[in-house]
Write an enzyme that holds these catalytic residues in place. Structure first.
Site, PDB file in Angstrom:
ATOM      1  N   ARG A 105      64.010  -1.337  -0.432  1.00  0.00           N
ATOM      2  CA  ARG A 105      63.915   0.044  -0.937  1.00  0.00           C
ATOM      3  C   ARG A 105      63.373   0.030  -2.375  1.00  0.00           C
ATOM      4  O   ARG A 105      62.568   0.877  -2.756  1.00  0.00           O
ATOM      5  CB  ARG A 105      65.293   0.725  -0.899  1.00  0.00           C
ATOM      6  CG  ARG A 105      65.283   2.118  -1.509  1.00  0.00           C
ATOM      7  CD  ARG A 105      66.624   2.834  -1.408  1.00  0.00           C
ATOM      8  NE  ARG A 105      66.582   4.121  -2.106  1.00  0.00           N
ATOM      9  CZ  ARG A 105      67.591   4.977  -2.191  1.00  0.00           C
ATOM     10  NH1 ARG A 105      68.739   4.688  -1.597  1.00  0.00           N
ATOM     11  NH2 ARG A 105      67.476   6.115  -2.850  1.00  0.00           N
TER      12      ARG A 105
ATOM     13  N   ASN B 157      67.202   6.385   7.954  1.00  0.00           N
ATOM     14  CA  ASN B 157      65.936   6.936   7.486  1.00  0.00           C
ATOM     15  C   ASN B 157      64.763   5.995   7.743  1.00  0.00           C
ATOM     16  O   ASN B 157      64.990   4.835   8.072  1.00  0.00           O
ATOM     17  CB  ASN B 157      66.043   7.202   5.981  1.00  0.00           C
ATOM     18  CG  ASN B 157      66.543   8.609   5.714  1.00  0.00           C
ATOM     19  OD1 ASN B 157      66.082   9.558   6.331  1.00  0.00           O
ATOM     20  ND2 ASN B 157      67.486   8.729   4.795  1.00  0.00           N
TER      21      ASN B 157
ATOM     22  N   CYS C 201      70.023  14.949   9.566  1.00  0.00           N
ATOM     23  CA  CYS C 201      69.945  14.690   8.125  1.00  0.00           C
ATOM     24  C   CYS C 201      71.026  15.500   7.424  1.00  0.00           C
ATOM     25  O   CYS C 201      71.320  16.630   7.823  1.00  0.00           O
ATOM     26  CB  CYS C 201      68.577  15.128   7.629  1.00  0.00           C
ATOM     27  SG  CYS C 201      68.433  15.155   5.838  1.00  0.00           S
ATOM     28  N   ASP C 202      71.577  14.932   6.360  1.00  0.00           N
ATOM     29  CA  ASP C 202      72.644  15.644   5.657  1.00  0.00           C
ATOM     30  C   ASP C 202      72.135  16.541   4.526  1.00  0.00           C
ATOM     31  O   ASP C 202      72.910  17.228   3.889  1.00  0.00           O
ATOM     32  CB  ASP C 202      73.676  14.660   5.108  1.00  0.00           C
ATOM     33  CG  ASP C 202      73.127  13.807   3.980  1.00  0.00           C
ATOM     34  OD1 ASP C 202      71.918  13.867   3.698  1.00  0.00           O
ATOM     35  OD2 ASP C 202      73.919  13.069   3.367  1.00  0.00           O
TER      36      ASP C 202
ATOM     37  N   HIS D 226      63.302  16.552   5.589  1.00  0.00           N
ATOM     38  CA  HIS D 226      63.017  16.454   4.150  1.00  0.00           C
ATOM     39  C   HIS D 226      61.779  17.279   3.783  1.00  0.00           C
ATOM     40  O   HIS D 226      60.987  16.878   2.919  1.00  0.00           O
ATOM     41  CB  HIS D 226      62.843  14.980   3.706  1.00  0.00           C
ATOM     42  CG  HIS D 226      64.125  14.205   3.748  1.00  0.00           C
ATOM     43  ND1 HIS D 226      64.224  12.900   3.342  1.00  0.00           N
ATOM     44  CD2 HIS D 226      65.388  14.562   4.116  1.00  0.00           C
ATOM     45  CE1 HIS D 226      65.475  12.478   3.481  1.00  0.00           C
ATOM     46  NE2 HIS D 226      66.199  13.468   3.951  1.00  0.00           N
TER      47      HIS D 226
ATOM     48  N   TYR E 105      63.551  18.200  -1.260  1.00  0.00           N
ATOM     49  CA  TYR E 105      62.572  17.112  -1.116  1.00  0.00           C
ATOM     50  C   TYR E 105      61.129  17.580  -1.298  1.00  0.00           C
ATOM     51  O   TYR E 105      60.233  16.772  -1.502  1.00  0.00           O
ATOM     52  CB  TYR E 105      62.729  16.421   0.246  1.00  0.00           C
ATOM     53  CG  TYR E 105      63.787  15.345   0.230  1.00  0.00           C
ATOM     54  CD1 TYR E 105      63.488  14.056  -0.206  1.00  0.00           C
ATOM     55  CD2 TYR E 105      65.096  15.606   0.615  1.00  0.00           C
ATOM     56  CE1 TYR E 105      64.448  13.064  -0.238  1.00  0.00           C
ATOM     57  CE2 TYR E 105      66.072  14.620   0.578  1.00  0.00           C
ATOM     58  CZ  TYR E 105      65.736  13.348   0.146  1.00  0.00           C
ATOM     59  OH  TYR E 105      66.684  12.360   0.107  1.00  0.00           O
TER      60      TYR E 105
ATOM     61  N   ARG F 187      65.726   4.981  -8.357  1.00  0.00           N
ATOM     62  CA  ARG F 187      66.975   5.420  -7.703  1.00  0.00           C
ATOM     63  C   ARG F 187      67.722   4.230  -7.084  1.00  0.00           C
ATOM     64  O   ARG F 187      68.932   4.167  -7.148  1.00  0.00           O
ATOM     65  CB  ARG F 187      66.640   6.477  -6.641  1.00  0.00           C
ATOM     66  CG  ARG F 187      67.842   6.938  -5.817  1.00  0.00           C
ATOM     67  CD  ARG F 187      68.881   7.662  -6.649  1.00  0.00           C
ATOM     68  NE  ARG F 187      70.115   7.860  -5.893  1.00  0.00           N
ATOM     69  CZ  ARG F 187      71.301   8.108  -6.439  1.00  0.00           C
ATOM     70  NH1 ARG F 187      71.438   8.225  -7.740  1.00  0.00           N
ATOM     71  NH2 ARG F 187      72.370   8.262  -5.682  1.00  0.00           N
TER      72      ARG F 187
HETATM   73  P1  NAD Z   1      73.007  -0.046   3.103  1.00  0.00           P
HETATM   74  O1  NAD Z   1      71.886  -0.971   2.842  1.00  0.00           O
HETATM   75  O2  NAD Z   1      74.224  -0.083   2.258  1.00  0.00           O
HETATM   76  O3  NAD Z   1      73.495  -0.254   4.612  1.00  0.00           O
HETATM   77  C1  NAD Z   1      72.648  -0.437   5.687  1.00  0.00           C
HETATM   78  C2  NAD Z   1      73.158  -1.577   6.567  1.00  0.00           C
HETATM   79  O4  NAD Z   1      72.278  -1.666   7.701  1.00  0.00           O
HETATM   80  C3  NAD Z   1      73.158  -2.953   5.897  1.00  0.00           C
HETATM   81  O5  NAD Z   1      74.450  -3.518   5.934  1.00  0.00           O
HETATM   82  C4  NAD Z   1      72.176  -3.761   6.749  1.00  0.00           C
HETATM   83  O6  NAD Z   1      72.521  -5.121   6.888  1.00  0.00           O
HETATM   84  C5  NAD Z   1      72.225  -3.026   8.069  1.00  0.00           C
HETATM   85  N1  NAD Z   1      71.079  -3.274   8.949  1.00  0.00           N
HETATM   86  C6  NAD Z   1      69.777  -3.410   8.601  1.00  0.00           C
HETATM   87  N2  NAD Z   1      69.026  -3.616   9.692  1.00  0.00           N
HETATM   88  C7  NAD Z   1      69.863  -3.619  10.770  1.00  0.00           C
HETATM   89  C8  NAD Z   1      69.675  -3.784  12.172  1.00  0.00           C
HETATM   90  N3  NAD Z   1      68.463  -3.975  12.699  1.00  0.00           N
HETATM   91  N4  NAD Z   1      70.771  -3.735  12.976  1.00  0.00           N
HETATM   92  C9  NAD Z   1      71.994  -3.537  12.458  1.00  0.00           C
HETATM   93  N5  NAD Z   1      72.229  -3.370  11.135  1.00  0.00           N
HETATM   94  C10 NAD Z   1      71.176  -3.401  10.300  1.00  0.00           C
HETATM   95  O7  NAD Z   1      72.377   1.417   3.105  1.00  0.00           O
HETATM   96  P2  NAD Z   1      73.005   2.854   2.768  1.00  0.00           P
HETATM   97  O8  NAD Z   1      72.510   3.299   1.451  1.00  0.00           O
HETATM   98  O9  NAD Z   1      74.455   2.856   3.004  1.00  0.00           O
HETATM   99  O10 NAD Z   1      72.260   3.762   3.841  1.00  0.00           O
HETATM  100  C11 NAD Z   1      72.325   3.522   5.218  1.00  0.00           C
HETATM  101  C12 NAD Z   1      71.320   4.368   5.967  1.00  0.00           C
HETATM  102  O11 NAD Z   1      71.714   5.727   6.016  1.00  0.00           O
HETATM  103  C13 NAD Z   1      69.921   4.385   5.350  1.00  0.00           C
HETATM  104  O12 NAD Z   1      68.947   4.390   6.379  1.00  0.00           O
HETATM  105  C14 NAD Z   1      69.862   5.681   4.604  1.00  0.00           C
HETATM  106  O13 NAD Z   1      68.553   6.087   4.385  1.00  0.00           O
HETATM  107  C15 NAD Z   1      70.613   6.542   5.588  1.00  0.00           C
HETATM  108  N6  NAD Z   1      71.122   7.831   5.105  1.00  0.00           N
HETATM  109  C16 NAD Z   1      70.692   8.922   5.756  1.00  0.00           C
HETATM  110  C17 NAD Z   1      71.140  10.160   5.426  1.00  0.00           C
HETATM  111  C18 NAD Z   1      70.580  11.337   6.158  1.00  0.00           C
HETATM  112  O14 NAD Z   1      70.685  12.435   5.722  1.00  0.00           O
HETATM  113  N7  NAD Z   1      69.909  11.174   7.287  1.00  0.00           N
HETATM  114  C19 NAD Z   1      72.079  10.303   4.401  1.00  0.00           C
HETATM  115  C20 NAD Z   1      72.523   9.164   3.727  1.00  0.00           C
HETATM  116  C21 NAD Z   1      72.043   7.923   4.107  1.00  0.00           C
HETATM  117  C1  G6P Z   2      70.208  12.531   1.002  1.00  0.00           C
HETATM  118  C2  G6P Z   2      69.214  12.491   2.130  1.00  0.00           C
HETATM  119  C3  G6P Z   2      69.228  11.145   2.784  1.00  0.00           C
HETATM  120  C4  G6P Z   2      68.992  10.052   1.764  1.00  0.00           C
HETATM  121  C5  G6P Z   2      70.006  10.157   0.659  1.00  0.00           C
HETATM  122  C6  G6P Z   2      69.662   9.179  -0.451  1.00  0.00           C
HETATM  123  O1  G6P Z   2      71.494  12.481   1.495  1.00  0.00           O
HETATM  124  O2  G6P Z   2      69.429  13.475   3.105  1.00  0.00           O
HETATM  125  O3  G6P Z   2      68.275  11.126   3.793  1.00  0.00           O
HETATM  126  O4  G6P Z   2      69.079   8.783   2.356  1.00  0.00           O
HETATM  127  O5  G6P Z   2      70.008  11.442   0.119  1.00  0.00           O
HETATM  128  O6  G6P Z   2      70.712   9.079  -1.319  1.00  0.00           O
HETATM  129  P1  G6P Z   2      70.812   7.896  -2.374  1.00  0.00           P
HETATM  130  O7  G6P Z   2      72.077   8.211  -3.077  1.00  0.00           O
HETATM  131  O8  G6P Z   2      70.868   6.621  -1.563  1.00  0.00           O
HETATM  132  O9  G6P Z   2      69.591   7.988  -3.200  1.00  0.00           O
HETATM  133 MN    MN Z   3      68.108  12.991   4.939  1.00  0.00          MN
END
Ligand code: NAD
Ligand code: G6P
Ligand code: MN
Length: 442
Positions: free
Chosen positions: A93, A147, A169-170, A200, A265, A285
């Site tokens: 990232r 994501n 998405c949140d 987004h 976004y 970030r």
């Molecule tokens: P993080 O890196 O702390 O956790 C992600 C985990 O996924 C890691 O432990 C990693 O080892 C694991 N991983 C990677 N590839 C994998 C695979 N192929 N199979 C199983 N596990 C695997 O990340 P985070 O900041 O906690 O975020 C997690 C995810 O949630 C991200 O994709 C982030 O963008 C997403 N997210 C989405 C929203 C939303 O609104 N849609 C909100 C918040 C976070």
């Molecule tokens: C929001 C979005 C997510 C994104 C996150 C990033 O919640 O909806 O899609 O992954 O923000 O937050 P961070 O704290 O990791 O920058």
């Molecule tokens: Mn999102």
């Protein structure tokens, strides 16, 4: 009431402890018999899992807990897979953000070249997990918030059209929470909304209270002055600083088009130069998250493991993540609850590509989700969305066919990138950085 078995995919995620605490707070409406964690990084998951095991044992000892890095063990006997993986983790990232910034282009997790690079990594990870689910628990649903959700959704629409995956998405939920606070409401659920866009990349067109009164004028008045910042005094945490600026910037987005309330976004596409100017090329970030949320969560987990029990103040219960339980119970109990979700357009936005993955209100039920008709959208939004959805579709084309040119076109078409020349320079550097994560491009 039936009790469910839930698998958190990406068990090592910084969100897992908050998610587990959230699930434990919702047992009256979403009873659980099992909570499982799955990750492909054993060391990372282990730290989180040891804490989760203690928390579950303390708060709900009747729930079975298992953390595994073995797909068969993890995916067998589950009803829901809640997916939050980050392929390449924070190390990648950071590069997604920093490489474009070198060329004075937006460096962001899901927008512009960074989001494209992340998409090229995520597609394979999600497909792999979806295939495990279908092999070991064919009746389960995957609720995915990994994501970049827009690209992941387009890839699964094309490559796994019959899969039981729902992408959510949140951000709209988070912003609706801000709106409710601004309006002095107890909950965002006191509002009925109409919304359209891509993930987004969307707009609220109408917001009413339950009595049918129009809440838009009051909200716009606030957003024109303060953006979505509800109350300055809530922003004392420096770790949230860059989000504070993002919430504020909504005022300028509204000034450009004051018909609708924008998703935050959009700032990355409409105020690219401002975003670049206000970015620190050496501290993005990801660095804030690694120094903040990641450090805090992992330190807290280690403390729980050492003490053998969990102090209530160690973790924030991820209350705002209750929307995941809304979605799960919507499916399990066929509630037809209305939620903003990412789904194939199929005419929901009348004057837009029917095959586009759009974000609109949907009804949630036992057999999946049904989008509601949002009608025709104006030229400005339509033009922006057509450009952006083409970027997302070209990324998926590139992933499937291994085409360098499709990906170059995707970067060139992104509104964040000034020219094909700059697109090529960024692409070539991203290819080097993503060796082993992307399919090989020709
Ligand atoms: P993080 O890196 O702390 O956790 C992600 C985990 O996924 C890691 O432990 C990693 O080892 C694991 N991983 C990677 N590839 C994998 C695979 N192929 N199979 C199983 N596990 C695997 O990340 P985070 O900041 O906690 O975020 C997690 C995810 O949630 C991200 O994709 C982030 O963008 C997403 N997210 C989405 C929203 C939303 O609104 N849609 C909100 C918040 C976070
Ligand atoms: C929001 C979005 C997510 C994104 C996150 C990033 O919640 O909806 O899609 O992954 O923000 O937050 P961070 O704290 O990791 O920058
Ligand atoms: Mn999102």
């Amino acid at each position: 009431m039936k009790k469910y078995s839930v698998l958190i995919v990406g068990g090592g995620s910084t969100y897992t402890p908050g998610m587990v605490l959230m699930l434990l707070s919702q047992l009256d409406r979403f009873p659980l018999r099992k909570i499982k964690l799955y990750d492909n990084d054993p060391e990372r998951q282990e730290v989180i899992a040891r804490a989760c095991e203690i928390i579950i044992h303390e708060k709900a000892p009747e729930i079975e807990f298992l953390a595994s890095t073995n797909p068969e063990e993890a995916y067998t006997d589950i009803d829901f897979a809640m997916a939050q993986i980050r392929v390449g983790k924070y190390a990648m990232r950071e590069l997604d953000e920093k490489i474009p910034l070198k060329y004075d282009v937006v460096g962001q997790e899901t927008c512009g070249p960074g989001g494209i690079a992340y998409g090229m990594r995520s597609i394979g990870g999600i497909l792999e997990n979806l295939d495990y689910m279908e092999k070991y628990s064919p009746n389960a649903w995957m609720l995915n918030y990994s994501n970049p959700a827009a690209i992941v959704a387009e890839a699964t629409r094309r490559l796994r059209p019959n899969s039981k995956i729902i992408n959510i998405c949140d951000m709209p939920i988070e912003l609706e929470n801000h709106m409710a606070t601004i309006l002095g409401l107890k909950s965002r659920k006191e509002m009925d909304v109409r919304y359209f866009g891509l993930n987004h990349f969307g707009w609220w067109t109408e917001i009413h209270d339950k009595a049918g009164n129009d809440l838009m004028p009051r909200l716009k008045e606030h957003v024109r002055k303060y953006g979505y910042v509800e109350d300055e005094s809530l922003y004392t945490d420096p770790k949230r600083d860059s989000w504070h600026a993002t919430y504020q910037k909504a005022r300028d987005i509204l000034e450009l088009d004051d018909a609708y309330l924008p998703n935050t976004y959009l700032k990355y596409y409409l105020f690219q130069d401002y975003v670049v100017k206000h970015s620190d090329k050496n501290y993005t970030r990801t660095n804030e998250v690694m120094d903040g949320r990641e450090k805090d969560v992992f330190t807290a987990c280690r403390k729980v493991a050492e003490d053998g029990h969990c102090h209530d103040d160690l973790f924030d219960v991820d209350n705002h993540a209750t929307f995941i339980v809304d979605l799960a119970t919507g499916i399990a109990n066929n509630t037809h609850e209305r939620m903003l979700l990412i789904t194939e357009n199929k005419g929901a936005i009348a004057n837009f590509d029917p095959t586009a993955m759009v974000e609109v209100p949907c009804l949630v039920g036992k057999n999946g989700i049904e989008p509601l008709a949002m009608g025709e959208i104006p030229q400005f939004q339509k033009g922006l969305m057509e450009q952006q959805v083409s970027v997302e579709k070209l990324v998926v084309d590139a992933w499937i066919t291994g085409s360098y040119h499709k990906l170059w076109q995707a970067l060139t078409l992104s509104k964040t990138v000034p020219s094909a020349t700059v697109a090529k320079q960024i692409l070539d550097e991203l290819i080097e950085a993503n060796k082993g994560y992307w399919p090989e491009l020709k």
